[in-house]
Design an enzyme around this catalytic site. Structure first.
Site: not given
Length: 297
Positions: A211, A267
């Site tokens: 992005t 994560h």
């Protein structure tokens, strides 16, 4: 100062405050006034023309209530689901793209003549990211229950801002393409996305997202990872500012071009060290700016 001097100054239109006297004790004499009157008037610096203030646009949406579009509902649901089902965090690095900026300036004219496409920084970012994904496939992976799935290709979703909302057409197998191919496909995908001419399958199958938040002037942000992907890379605006460089073994201040890269990731499967290694690889590739063999034009 005598009355004669004052009267003479008034007749000649001389401002006595601006006259340096040559008489005893700095007294202004008749000759001083005559010399001041004979001197060419200092040209007044033209007043800077103030730029017309930009007309403010006041949105007609103020004070109204509007239903969400179908696309906005889908984006909202996916964003919330992704945030609730993943453990997201963001790592940011600063990249010195001075060499890359110089290389781009050098070739962008001939590049556009040969390909018909403008050469922005985005194709370089995309190629560097695709190569790093090949080196660190955990960043390109997806989670399937208790399994980690490693795709065989790097299919990069390109975030495109449209009037309908954010859409992410897919640049397929980006790691196998050169800069010219990537630039053309990104331009084509973005144009057809904004014109609502994409096929449904062109929005599916992405394994990683890129992005370009810098296109609206942002330094960086912390982009949201959308399931089933595990990571998204945000690229900020390229800015010039002073930086410390080493010349002949000595440190010096130089005007450099910098960009921030922000990697948000899940994560659950990607550790901070994995993210740092991925970003370091992208950073090294961009700072070296050795793209001549991959330019394709």
């Amino acid at each position: 100062m005598t009355p004669l001097v004052r009267r003479l100054a008034a007749e000649k239109g001389v401002d006595l405050a601006s006259v340096a006297g040559t008489g005893v004790g700095g007294r202004i004499r008749k000759e001083d006034v005559l010399n001041a009157a004979a001197a060419p008037a200092a040209t007044a610096a033209p007043a800077a023309v103030a730029a017309a203030p930009k007309e403010r646009v006041i949105s007609p949406l103020r004070g109204t209530t509007q239903p969400m579009s179908r696309l906005r509902k889908v984006l909202a649901e996916r964003a919330v689901a992704s945030m609730q089902q993943t453990a997201q965090l963001t790592t940011v690095v600063e990249v010195d793209v001075t060499k890359l900026a110089a290389y781009r300036d050098e070739v962008k004219g001939s590049f556009q003549q040969k390909t018909g496409d403008k050469l922005s920084f985005l194709p370089f970012f995309a190629l560097a990211a695709a190569e790093a994904l090949q080196e660190f496939p955990i960043v390109n992976s997806t989670v399937d229950g208790t399994d980690i799935v490693y795709p065989a290709s790097e299919n990069i979703s390109i975030a495109v801002d449209t009037e309908r909302g954010l859409l992410t057409p897919v640049l397929r197998d980006a790691g196998s393409k050169n800069i010219a191919q990537i630039a053309h496909e990104i331009a084509d995908l973005a144009a057809r996305t904004r014109d609502n001419k994409l096929k449904p399958d062109e929005l599916a199958g992405g394994t990683f997202t890129l992005t370009n938040t810098g296109s609206r002037g942002a330094l960086f942000d912390t982009p949201v990872v959308f399931l089933p992907q595990s990571a998204i890379l945000g690229t900020g605006v390229v800015v010039k500012r002073p930086g410390v460089v080493t010349v002949d073994g000595q440190q010096a201040i130089s005007i450099r071009s910098y960009v921030y890269l922000a990697l948000s990731y899940d994560h659950r499967t990607i550790d901070g060290a994995d993210a740092a290694r991925f970003l370091s690889s992208v950073k090294a590739r961009l700072e070296a700016a050795d793209f001549a063999a991959q330019l394709g034009a």
